[in-house]
Design an enzyme around this catalytic site. Structure first.
Site, PDB file in Angstrom:
ATOM      1  N   HIS A  89      70.586  64.805  61.410  1.00 19.03           N
ATOM      2  CA  HIS A  89      70.932  63.655  60.613  1.00 19.03           C
ATOM      3  C   HIS A  89      72.625  63.805  60.313  1.00 19.03           C
ATOM      4  O   HIS A  89      72.742  65.030  59.938  1.00 19.03           O
ATOM      5  CB  HIS A  89      70.244  63.693  59.400  1.00 19.03           C
ATOM      6  CG  HIS A  89      70.426  62.409  58.613  1.00 19.03           C
ATOM      7  ND1 HIS A  89      70.210  60.977  59.246  1.00 19.03           N
ATOM      8  CD2 HIS A  89      70.844  61.875  57.597  1.00 19.03           C
ATOM      9  CE1 HIS A  89      70.562  60.251  58.219  1.00 19.03           C
ATOM     10  NE2 HIS A  89      70.979  60.557  57.392  1.00 19.03           N
ATOM     11  N   ARG A 102      67.192  56.232  65.297  1.00 17.66           N
ATOM     12  CA  ARG A 102      66.501  56.039  63.856  1.00 17.66           C
ATOM     13  C   ARG A 102      67.351  54.870  63.144  1.00 17.66           C
ATOM     14  O   ARG A 102      68.488  55.342  62.761  1.00 17.66           O
ATOM     15  CB  ARG A 102      66.303  57.118  63.097  1.00 17.66           C
ATOM     16  CG  ARG A 102      65.774  58.394  63.760  1.00 17.66           C
ATOM     17  CD  ARG A 102      65.377  59.375  62.955  1.00 17.66           C
ATOM     18  NE  ARG A 102      66.705  59.901  62.182  1.00 17.66           N
ATOM     19  CZ  ARG A 102      67.531  60.757  62.622  1.00 17.66           C
ATOM     20  NH1 ARG A 102      67.468  61.522  63.824  1.00 17.66           N
ATOM     21  NH2 ARG A 102      68.374  61.283  61.949  1.00 17.66           N
ATOM     22  N   CYS A 141      70.065  41.530  30.746  1.00 16.76           N
ATOM     23  CA  CYS A 141      69.073  42.160  29.830  1.00 16.76           C
ATOM     24  C   CYS A 141      67.798  42.640  30.928  1.00 16.76           C
ATOM     25  O   CYS A 141      68.109  42.482  31.899  1.00 16.76           O
ATOM     26  CB  CYS A 141      68.379  40.924  29.108  1.00 16.76           C
ATOM     27  SG  CYS A 141      69.599  40.212  27.969  1.00 16.76           S
ATOM     28  N   MET A 142      66.894  43.346  30.359  1.00 18.79           N
ATOM     29  CA  MET A 142      65.939  43.651  31.052  1.00 18.79           C
ATOM     30  C   MET A 142      65.350  42.827  32.123  1.00 18.79           C
ATOM     31  O   MET A 142      64.961  43.118  33.188  1.00 18.79           O
ATOM     32  CB  MET A 142      65.002  44.445  30.292  1.00 18.79           C
ATOM     33  CG  MET A 142      63.857  45.265  31.386  1.00 18.79           C
ATOM     34  SD  MET A 142      62.701  46.024  30.433  1.00 18.79           S
ATOM     35  CE  MET A 142      63.587  47.502  29.409  1.00 18.79           C
ATOM     36  N   ASP A 143      65.106  41.703  31.725  1.00 19.35           N
ATOM     37  CA  ASP A 143      64.233  40.663  32.291  1.00 19.35           C
ATOM     38  C   ASP A 143      65.162  39.426  32.700  1.00 19.35           C
ATOM     39  O   ASP A 143      64.367  38.228  33.337  1.00 19.35           O
ATOM     40  CB  ASP A 143      62.888  40.314  31.765  1.00 19.35           C
ATOM     41  CG  ASP A 143      62.172  41.409  31.299  1.00 19.35           C
ATOM     42  OD1 ASP A 143      61.895  42.272  32.050  1.00 19.35           O
ATOM     43  OD2 ASP A 143      62.234  41.706  30.029  1.00 19.35           O
ATOM     44  N   ARG A 149      71.312  69.526  54.061  1.00 26.93           N
ATOM     45  CA  ARG A 149      70.391  68.784  53.458  1.00 26.93           C
ATOM     46  C   ARG A 149      68.843  69.581  53.625  1.00 26.93           C
ATOM     47  O   ARG A 149      68.339  70.078  52.874  1.00 26.93           O
ATOM     48  CB  ARG A 149      70.312  67.521  53.537  1.00 26.93           C
ATOM     49  CG  ARG A 149      69.208  66.483  52.623  1.00 26.93           C
ATOM     50  CD  ARG A 149      69.556  65.127  52.584  1.00 26.93           C
ATOM     51  NE  ARG A 149      68.977  64.310  54.089  1.00 26.93           N
ATOM     52  CZ  ARG A 149      68.957  63.095  54.247  1.00 26.93           C
ATOM     53  NH1 ARG A 149      69.364  62.374  53.192  1.00 26.93           N
ATOM     54  NH2 ARG A 149      68.740  62.907  55.312  1.00 26.93           N
ATOM     55  N   LYS A 205      61.476  53.450  55.083  1.00 31.73           N
ATOM     56  CA  LYS A 205      61.358  54.206  53.815  1.00 31.73           C
ATOM     57  C   LYS A 205      61.486  53.327  52.642  1.00 31.73           C
ATOM     58  O   LYS A 205      62.386  52.226  52.852  1.00 31.73           O
ATOM     59  CB  LYS A 205      62.011  55.339  53.927  1.00 31.73           C
ATOM     60  CG  LYS A 205      63.456  55.264  54.080  1.00 31.73           C
ATOM     61  CD  LYS A 205      64.263  56.475  54.521  1.00 31.73           C
ATOM     62  CE  LYS A 205      65.642  56.047  54.622  1.00 31.73           C
ATOM     63  NZ  LYS A 205      66.357  57.556  55.133  1.00 31.73           N
ATOM     64  N   TYR A 253      72.785  40.642  24.120  1.00 35.47           N
ATOM     65  CA  TYR A 253      72.927  41.873  23.366  1.00 35.47           C
ATOM     66  C   TYR A 253      74.548  42.321  23.278  1.00 35.47           C
ATOM     67  O   TYR A 253      75.279  42.236  24.453  1.00 35.47           O
ATOM     68  CB  TYR A 253      72.122  42.939  24.071  1.00 35.47           C
ATOM     69  CG  TYR A 253      70.764  42.790  24.123  1.00 35.47           C
ATOM     70  CD1 TYR A 253      70.177  42.859  22.806  1.00 35.47           C
ATOM     71  CD2 TYR A 253      70.276  42.704  25.220  1.00 35.47           C
ATOM     72  CE1 TYR A 253      68.570  42.707  23.250  1.00 35.47           C
ATOM     73  CE2 TYR A 253      68.634  42.742  25.350  1.00 35.47           C
ATOM     74  CZ  TYR A 253      67.961  42.501  24.148  1.00 35.47           C
ATOM     75  OH  TYR A 253      66.815  42.366  24.355  1.00 35.47           O
TER      76      TYR A 253
HETATM   77  C1  LIG Z   1      67.267  56.876  56.153  1.00 33.95           C
HETATM   78  C2  LIG Z   1      67.576  57.694  57.551  1.00 33.95           C
HETATM   79  C3  LIG Z   1      67.873  57.154  58.680  1.00 33.95           C
HETATM   80  C4  LIG Z   1      67.971  55.540  58.628  1.00 33.95           C
HETATM   81  O1  LIG Z   1      69.575  55.430  57.966  1.00 33.95           O
HETATM   82  P1  LIG Z   1      70.205  54.007  58.319  1.00 33.95           P
HETATM   83  O2  LIG Z   1      71.789  54.530  57.639  1.00 33.95           O
HETATM   84  O3  LIG Z   1      69.536  53.135  57.270  1.00 33.95           O
HETATM   85  O4  LIG Z   1      70.251  53.681  59.586  1.00 33.95           O
HETATM   86  C5  LIG Z   1      67.751  57.920  59.830  1.00 33.95           C
HETATM   87  N1  LIG Z   1      67.367  59.018  59.726  1.00 33.95           N
HETATM   88  C6  LIG Z   1      66.959  59.784  58.553  1.00 33.95           C
HETATM   89  C7  LIG Z   1      66.849  61.239  58.694  1.00 33.95           C
HETATM   90  C8  LIG Z   1      67.151  59.118  57.396  1.00 33.95           C
HETATM   91  O5  LIG Z   1      66.790  59.769  56.148  1.00 33.95           O
END
Ligand SMILES: *Cc1c(COP(=O)(O)O)cnc(C)c1O
Length: 385
Positions: A170, A226, A318-320, A141, A43, A270
């Site tokens: 989670h 995951r 700065c920005m860049d 969540r 993600k 700045y």
């Molecule tokens: C982002 C996410 C993960 C991965 O988490 P890490 O801490 O990067 O391993 C697993 N499950 C869910 C639901 C997440 O949102």
């Protein structure tokens, strides 16, 4: 010395070490029991590392499935020709059910309305919509409360257009080993899975472990883990640093675009939050700014590495672009080279025997390494090594 892989159009870049990414992925896959799948979290453009190239490396080194946050992120992977299973980690808007079916993206589901719309759409297109159910075991969540789980399955399982491919939760506190709240979530999850099985429902793949839970709680692996952060070579907490040898995947570097030696009393950047206080201070410019993810909060706080030595960043970022300083008189006493136009500057990564980690930057910003690397994904050109 640092290999100079600078792009032609701008003297700044994010290096993505695919050898390290492969190594970390293999390490996680090998740590899992036989038959346990590895779902790689890509993600947010693979935490700023580039989703498509990273997903390809991960899938060819042990990852079985991919996870993304948004439908657009899933589409990007499919359009790049990736055919591994892809899970969207929350329930998307009902309006996109046809897109999910067309691109073969599995949504997370926790409302009856969404499930029905998704199933109807899949049926109409002559297919079956695979989905994962999220259970809210305490993070508050997303997901169904354990008490509503059986009723939910009862109300959707009649549908021929739906198939439950997974059930997950989670953890909110997996980075604190042996945490009581963690144990409570784990217990609620275990009880929920047992209740589903007892009632005769097919749970699909059962999964709950993110990076810290995968490292600290292998007994909760179930059918799949995951993993995100760890694959990019970053540690979820101090506790894991001694237990697993991960290699950071991202480095951020630039080249000096200008060197000046301002007079004593002159200000830099700045607001003149830094003024030159001695003679022979070199002030050098690097084309990386807060629009590249280098937070302005780091102004006058961070260091950079040049020629394997630490230099203080000075003045507001700065920005860049940003500036750093080097005491040229002191450098010559210690036989160090002065800063020159074109020198490679390391903001994140290793130079010689010095290293600046994402955790170092995160500490200065009062945040976590996740946000540091995600931010560097904003604009920097990525170079895959
Ligand atoms: C982002 C996410 C993960 C991965 O988490 P890490 O801490 O990067 O391993 C697993 N499950 C869910 C639901 C997440 O949102």
């Amino acid at each position: 010395m640092v290999k100079d892989v600078c792009p032609d159009t701008r003297w700044s870049w994010a290096e993505i070490n695919t050898v390290a990414l492969r190594k970390n992925t293999r390490l996680f896959k090998q740590s899992l029991s036989r038959g346990v799948q590895l779902m790689a979290s890509v993600k947010a453009d693979a935490y700023g590392h580039g989703a498509v190239p990273c997903a390809k490396v991960m899938l060819s080194s042990g990852a079985d499935q991919l996870a993304v946050a948004t439908v657009q992120e899933g589409i990007e992977l499919r359009e790049a020709g990736i055919d591994a299973p892809i899970l969207i980690l929350s329930e998307p808007p009902m309006e996109c059910v046809q897109t999910l079916v067309n691109y073969d993206l599995m949504p997370t589901v926790y409302t009856f309305e969404f499930a029905l719309a998704y199933g109807e759409c899949a049926s109409a297109l002559g297919t079956v919509g695979r989905y994962h159910v999220a259970i809210d075991t305490g993070m508050n969540r997303i997901g169904l409360k354990p008490a509503d789980l059986l009723e939910f399955r009862h109300s959707v399982d009649f549908h021929r257009g739906l198939e439950c491919a997974g059930t997950f939760t989670h953890f909110a506190t997996a980075d604190t080993p042996d945490d009581w709240d963690f144990q409570l979530q784990a217990r609620r999850f275990g009880d929920s899975i047992a209740a589903l099985e007892q009632a005769g429902y097919d749970t699909g793949l059962v999964h709950c472990n993110n990076t810290p839970a995968t490292l600290f709680h292998p007994e909760l692996s179930y059918d799949m883990c995951r993993v995100g952060l760890g694959l990019y070579g970053l540690h979820p907490s101090h506790a894991s640093m001694s237990s697993v040898a991960l290699e950071a995947v991202m480095s951020v570097r630039g080249r000096v675009t200008r060197v000046a030696m301002p007079s004593v009393g002159e200000g830099v950047s700045y607001g003149f939050t830094y003024r030159v206080t001695r003679q022979n201070i070199q002030v050098a410019t690097v084309p990386i700014g807060y629009a590249d993810g280098l937070s302005r909060l780091l102004s006058n706080q961070m260091e950079v590495l040049v020629h394997g030595e630490r230099c203080r960043q000075v003045g507001r970022i700065c920005m860049d672009q940003f500036m750093f300083a080097k005491d040229a008189a002191r450098a010559s006493r210690y036989n160090q080279r002065p800063i020159e136009y074109g020198d490679v500057v390391t903001v994140l990564g290793v130079d010689g025997d010095q290293e600046i980690t994402a955790d170092d930057i995160a500490a200065l910003r009062k945040t976590i390494s996740y946000e540091v690397v995600v931010d560097f994904g904003m604009r920097l050109e990525r170079v895959y090594l």
